[in-house]
Design a protein around this motif. Structure first.
Motif, PDB file in Angstrom:
ATOM      1  N   ASN A   5       0.820  -1.816 -10.553  1.00  0.00           N
ATOM      2  CA  ASN A   5       1.564  -0.762  -9.875  1.00  0.00           C
ATOM      3  C   ASN A   5       1.029  -0.545  -8.464  1.00  0.00           C
ATOM      4  O   ASN A   5       1.798  -0.460  -7.495  1.00  0.00           O
ATOM      5  CB  ASN A   5       1.477   0.535 -10.698  1.00  0.00           C
ATOM      6  N   ALA A   6      -0.332  -0.493  -8.338  1.00  0.00           N
ATOM      7  CA  ALA A   6      -0.931  -0.281  -7.016  1.00  0.00           C
ATOM      8  C   ALA A   6      -0.531  -1.399  -6.063  1.00  0.00           C
ATOM      9  O   ALA A   6      -0.204  -1.154  -4.892  1.00  0.00           O
ATOM     10  CB  ALA A   6      -2.451  -0.200  -7.148  1.00  0.00           C
ATOM     11  N   GLN A   9       3.186  -0.979  -5.096  1.00  0.00           N
ATOM     12  CA  GLN A   9       3.345   0.111  -4.126  1.00  0.00           C
ATOM     13  C   GLN A   9       2.813  -0.317  -2.756  1.00  0.00           C
ATOM     14  O   GLN A   9       3.347   0.048  -1.718  1.00  0.00           O
ATOM     15  CB  GLN A   9       2.601   1.380  -4.588  1.00  0.00           C
ATOM     16  N   LEU A  12       5.283  -2.457  -0.918  1.00  0.00           N
ATOM     17  CA  LEU A  12       6.361  -1.649  -0.328  1.00  0.00           C
ATOM     18  C   LEU A  12       5.856  -0.880   0.891  1.00  0.00           C
ATOM     19  O   LEU A  12       6.544  -0.782   1.906  1.00  0.00           O
ATOM     20  CB  LEU A  12       6.925  -0.688  -1.377  1.00  0.00           C
ATOM     21  N   LEU A  13       4.611  -0.362   0.809  1.00  0.00           N
ATOM     22  CA  LEU A  13       4.019   0.322   1.958  1.00  0.00           C
ATOM     23  C   LEU A  13       3.918  -0.642   3.138  1.00  0.00           C
ATOM     24  O   LEU A  13       4.111  -0.270   4.299  1.00  0.00           O
ATOM     25  CB  LEU A  13       2.627   0.850   1.583  1.00  0.00           C
ATOM     26  N   SER A 129      14.059   7.381  -7.833  1.00  0.00           N
ATOM     27  CA  SER A 129      13.273   6.197  -8.175  1.00  0.00           C
ATOM     28  C   SER A 129      14.014   5.378  -9.217  1.00  0.00           C
ATOM     29  O   SER A 129      14.904   5.881  -9.910  1.00  0.00           O
ATOM     30  CB  SER A 129      11.894   6.600  -8.685  1.00  0.00           C
ATOM     31  N   LEU A 137       9.607   2.667  -9.282  1.00  0.00           N
ATOM     32  CA  LEU A 137       9.633   2.342  -7.860  1.00  0.00           C
ATOM     33  C   LEU A 137      10.476   3.368  -7.117  1.00  0.00           C
ATOM     34  O   LEU A 137      11.615   3.621  -7.473  1.00  0.00           O
ATOM     35  CB  LEU A 137      10.227   0.953  -7.649  1.00  0.00           C
ATOM     36  N   GLY A 138       9.900   3.944  -6.074  1.00  0.00           N
ATOM     37  CA  GLY A 138      10.644   4.896  -5.262  1.00  0.00           C
ATOM     38  C   GLY A 138      11.749   4.187  -4.505  1.00  0.00           C
ATOM     39  O   GLY A 138      11.563   3.076  -4.007  1.00  0.00           O
ATOM     40  N   PRO A 141      10.682   3.851  -0.619  1.00  0.00           N
ATOM     41  CA  PRO A 141       9.842   2.694  -0.277  1.00  0.00           C
ATOM     42  C   PRO A 141      10.594   1.373  -0.402  1.00  0.00           C
ATOM     43  O   PRO A 141      10.426   0.482   0.440  1.00  0.00           O
ATOM     44  CB  PRO A 141       8.696   2.767  -1.287  1.00  0.00           C
ATOM     45  N   ARG A 210       8.970   9.726   5.041  1.00  0.00           N
ATOM     46  CA  ARG A 210       8.002   9.427   4.009  1.00  0.00           C
ATOM     47  C   ARG A 210       6.854  10.435   3.991  1.00  0.00           C
ATOM     48  O   ARG A 210       6.434  10.886   2.929  1.00  0.00           O
ATOM     49  CB  ARG A 210       7.456   8.030   4.254  1.00  0.00           C
ATOM     50  N   THR A 252      -3.562   0.433  -0.852  1.00  0.00           N
ATOM     51  CA  THR A 252      -3.267   1.071  -2.143  1.00  0.00           C
ATOM     52  C   THR A 252      -4.287   0.672  -3.202  1.00  0.00           C
ATOM     53  O   THR A 252      -4.684   1.487  -4.034  1.00  0.00           O
ATOM     54  CB  THR A 252      -1.844   0.733  -2.635  1.00  0.00           C
ATOM     55  N   LYS A 256      -6.966   3.078  -5.098  1.00  0.00           N
ATOM     56  CA  LYS A 256      -7.069   3.082  -6.559  1.00  0.00           C
ATOM     57  C   LYS A 256      -8.552   3.089  -6.971  1.00  0.00           C
ATOM     58  O   LYS A 256      -8.937   3.732  -7.945  1.00  0.00           O
ATOM     59  CB  LYS A 256      -6.359   1.829  -7.098  1.00  0.00           C
TER      60      LYS A 256
END
Lengths: 287, 342, 235
Positions: A5-6, A9, A12-13, A129, A137-138, A141, A210, A252, A256
């Motif tokens: 997940n990290a 994300q 996407l960031l 999401s 997932l947003g 993003p 954001r 990310t 974490k």
């Protein structure tokens, strides 16, 4: 799963960081200019987006229809009026002038909007999401990333398939000979800056939707963009996108490990890449 | 030398007058604790510390071609090391600030090795990234207050001198010493073999390289020495402030933007420039301070206009107009002197 | 005598502090080919760069169709119909062969020259049109440089040392193509080291020596002795 997940994300960031970086990359590619005020221009775009969306009751993304041309115009005038005079063999004038611009922009924004953090209201888009195999997932993003890919692709297309792109590349190769082709160097650079700041407008709007922003955050946006450009390799737009993704993932994953490590992890990955591959991961192949 | 009716000299009448005047000014300033008020001394200390930072930045950018926008890395490093070494190692503050300089030089070695891989403008932003790394690292140190910072304990402050006026005088003299010492060090360095090599590099990198001057090494030494001196000045800055936090210690505006504006407005690449620039900067600040952010707008605008219209700054204009040089760095050829001496 | 297309009067061109030309006077009639010869460093390339606007001079020092152009920028000069084939070819390495030609034609001036026409003059370029310009041989690169200038459909074309560094057989091919190019109503100035070639292609010849015109005359009538005297400065 949490690590995956990290990473996702972070990818996407990375789209947002690629948006910060694309303009820098373009400008450096065409005229070897490093614009220290780039981050402040991103923040300026966010504020212009805020003002137009509030004043006209527009969705922030729709405000782009006004903000992007406005920034393009600012870019053209800035280049023709000031920045063209700084270009030459000496690196000091462009650096110092854009540094001065950065301070001016920051304080002008402070004067107009105060130091209070602001945010744009994008309604349901902010929280929407989709769930994908257990990972949420947003939509924002995802949209940011898709837009980053589209913009890098579009810039690449302009660069290699249009007369304007030919003019950019020719002027970058040899200013004098490009002038012999009837290209007015000052205008070519003006168009390049206009295009770069139009992209910056997109970056600013997505930034402002954001997260909250204030006049002082430009510097670190410049740094993120700069890191993405160097990681990806100078003069390679797809590399810049990859650089943004690597930076985003580093941040990310770092966060974490320890929330205080988010930014530091990004910088450390940047420095490591600089130590191992000084010309970036995907340097432009020169013939 | 009996080669001809010429004499090559570094000195000039203006330089000799300036040397005498400089010495008098230095003596008068050194006596400030007996004639100046507390507020004046604080302001003067700040002037001296900015002058030192400006002279150092000028050495890097104006002579070595190393345009850094990340010198706040070493200002903050020096400040934090002063706090760490006095609080945890129990060093006397004066010893601690010298030690901070030494440690900064050590840290600067790998930093330079890394950053020197970036060329030109990218080097500049690279230095900024490095300063961010420093800021984030110090913000992680819980013992120094983490992100919110810490104050210098009263016991350490008192170890400087027993009385308040004694402390203020000492801290003033340290600032004055830092400014005078930095200018002297930069001046002597530029007159040395290495310094001449530096000027040669600035004037023509290709020719300097063909003469066998090791450019990388010379720039490297300048970077490391500047880092050490910048850290000492940083330690002094926070010895004055008595309180440190990551945002204050590693502020790009306070320790780099203002310093760059000082050097550009005064005249980059001259020893006199930073002095003039510092005076102009504080004159502007003291008159426009009430305007708040407008003052910074004006400062940025002035710097841009100077860069575009008079890239050699105020001192450059004076030099063109009057042919003055207060610090005898260049050589002058004088005629007729040898005749008199023969 | 037809109206002059190019008039140069009292041209003093400088590179910074260095003066490269001293009071150069020169006239080119419409449709003529003018050759400039001279030793290395005589100022030939400076003269070409001055005409093309890469070195800015006093406005009246250079007139094109009676309009002062001496102070114009290179792009302004180019748009008025002057094209330079620069010394050393100077193609754009980031552009393909065809893109190099296309950018030459971007001013949109009308005339006989088009991509198709250039390809029929130099067929090899069409075969290689997608390749990067840097992958071509020296002679092919020179063809691109000439084609790029022609694409602008100029009224006046300037050739600076087009045979420099090329194999003799390639030079021969290029010189065979030149009369066909120039007869299209174009005027031309040719800088050439090879005096025989220069005389054979031109109607008038100017010799430069240390920044000054040391000889001028009709190409058919100037004597070898006069030329070598003007060229080397032997009295």
């Amino acid at each position: 799963m949490e690590w995956l997940n990290a990473v996702i994300q972070g990818v996407l960031l990375g789209g947002l960081y690629a948006l910060f970086a694309a303009g820098l990359s373009l400008i450096f590619g065409v005229m070897r200019l490093v614009n220290i005020a780039h981050g402040d221009l991103i923040v300026l775009a966010a504020y212009l987006g805020l003002t137009t969306s509030v004043a006209l009751g527009l969705h922030p993304l729709l405000a782009l229809v006004l903000v992007a041309p406005a920034l393009a115009a600012i870019g053209f005038l800035l280049q023709i009026g000031i920045l063209n005079r700084t270009l030459g063999n000496d690196i000091l004038p462009p650096l110092l002038v854009t540094f001065g611009l950065s301070v001016i922009l920051q304080n002008a924004l402070l004067e107009i909007y105060t130091a209070d953090p602001q945010k744009m209201d994008a309604g349901a888009l902010e929280t929407a999401s989709v769930s994908l195999g257990g990972i949420s997932l947003g939509v924002l993003p995802l949209l940011t990333f898709a837009v980053a890919v589209a913009i890098v692709g579009a810039l690449q297309w302009v660069f290699y398939n249009t007369a304007l792109g030919r003019a950019f590349r020719a002027t970058s190769d040899n200013q004098d000979i490009a002038q012999l082709m009837g290209l007015n160097k000052a205008h070519v650079y003006g168009y390049a800056m206009a295009l770069a700041l139009a992209v910056t407008a997109v970056a600013g709007i997505f930034l402002g939707i954001r997260t909250s922003f204030d006049p002082a955050i430009g510097g670190s946006r410049l740094i993120f963009g700069f890191e993405a450009v160097i990681i990806g390799g100078l003069g390679n737009l797809w590399g810049t996108l990859a650089g943004g993704v690597i930076l985003g993932v580093a941040q990310t994953v770092g966060a974490k490990i320890d929330p205080g490590w988010q930014l530091l992890a990004g910088h450390i990955v940047f420095l490591l890449i600089l130590a191992v591959r000084p010309s970036g991961l995907f340097p432009k192949v020169t013939g | 030398m009996s080669a001809g009716p010429f004499k090559v000299t570094r000195s000039s009448r203006a330089a000799r007058i300036a040397a005498v005047a400089g010495l008098i000014v230095l003596l008068v300033l050194a006596a400030a604790p007996w004639w100046a008020g507390r507020a004046d001394m604080r302001l003067l200390s700040e002037v001296f510390l900015y002058l030192a930072l400006a002279s150092l930045w000028n050495l890097m950018a104006g002579y070595a071609g190393l345009v850094s926008v990340g010198q706040q890395a070493f200002v903050g490093f020096g400040g934090y090391l002063l706090f760490a070494l006095t609080i945890f190692a129990g060093l006397h503050p004066v010893v601690a600030l010298l030690a901070a300089g030494g440690l900064a030089a050590l840290v600067a070695v790998p930093v330079a090795a890394l950053l020197f891989r970036l060329r030109g403008a990218y080097f500049a932003i690279g230095t900024w990234v490095m300063a961010e790394v420093f800021r984030l690292v110090f913000a992680q140190v819980g013992a120094l207050g983490g992100g919110s910072g810490t104050s210098l304990p009263v016991g350490i402050v008192k170890s400087l001198a027993a009385s308040r006026s004694g402390r203020e005088a000492l801290s003033y003299w340290l600032a004055l010493g830092a400014a005078a010492g930095t200018i002297a060090a930069v001046y002597l360095f530029l007159r040395s073999r290495k310094g001449l090599a530096l000027t040669a590099i600035r004037d023509n990198e290709l020719a300097a390289r063909s003469l066998g001057i090791d450019i990388w090494r010379t720039k490297f030494i300048v970077y490391v020495v500047t880092a050490a001196l910048t850290a000492i000045v940083g330690a002094l800055i926070f010895l004055q402030k008595l309180r440190i936090s990551p945002d204050a210690a590693f502020s790009v505006n306070d320790w780099t933007a203002f310093v760059i504006f000082i050097v550009v407005i005064g005249g980059i690449g001259t020893l006199e420039g930073p002095i003039i620039g510092t005076l102009v900067f504080f004159a502007l600040r003291e008159t426009l301070a009430d305007l708040g952010t407008t003052y910074l707008l004006v400062l940025g605008l002035v710097a841009i206009v100077v860069m575009l219209k008079a890239p050699k700054g105020i001192w450059g204009l004076i030099q063109i107009r009057f042919g003055l040089q207060l610090f005898p760095l260049g050589y002058r050829v004088l005629g007729n002197l040898a005749n008199k001496e023969n | 005598m037809p109206d002059p297309i190019l008039q140069i009067a009292g041209l003093d061109a400088r590179y910074g502090d260095f003066q490269a030309l001293y009071g150069v006077d020169m006239t080119l009639a419409e449709g003529d080919v003018l050759a400039i010869i001279g030793a290395n460093g005589a100022g030939k390339t400076t003269l070409m760069r001055s005409i093309a606007g890469l070195i800015r001079n006093g406005a009246d020092e250079i007139k094109f169709r009676n309009v002062p152009i001496g102070a114009l920028r290179a792009d302004q000069v180019a748009r008025r119909g002057i094209a330079l084939v620069p010394e050393g070819r100077q193609l754009f390495p980031s552009l393909s062969v065809e893109e190099n030609l296309l950018i030459g034609g971007r001013s949109g001036r009308q005339g006989p020259w088009s991509l198709k026409r250039v390809y029929s003059l130099f067929p090899i370029l069409e075969e290689r049109k997608r390749q990067p310009s840097t992958s071509l041989s020296g002679g092919q690169q020179q063809m691109v440089a000439i084609g790029r200038a022609l694409m602008a459909n100029p009224d006046l074309i300037l050739f600076d040392e087009i045979s420099l560094g090329l194999a003799p057989i390639v030079i021969r091919d290029i010189y065979r193509a030149l009369p066909g190019i120039v007869s299209q109503g174009m005027s031309a100035v040719i800088v050439e080291q090879d005096i025989t070639k220069a005389l054979s292609i031109s109607s008038r010849v100017y010799c430069l020596q240390e920044g000054r015109v040391s000889l001028e005359g009709a190409s058919t009538t100037v004597s070898r002795e006069d030329i070598s005297r003007a060229y080397f400065g032997i009295e």
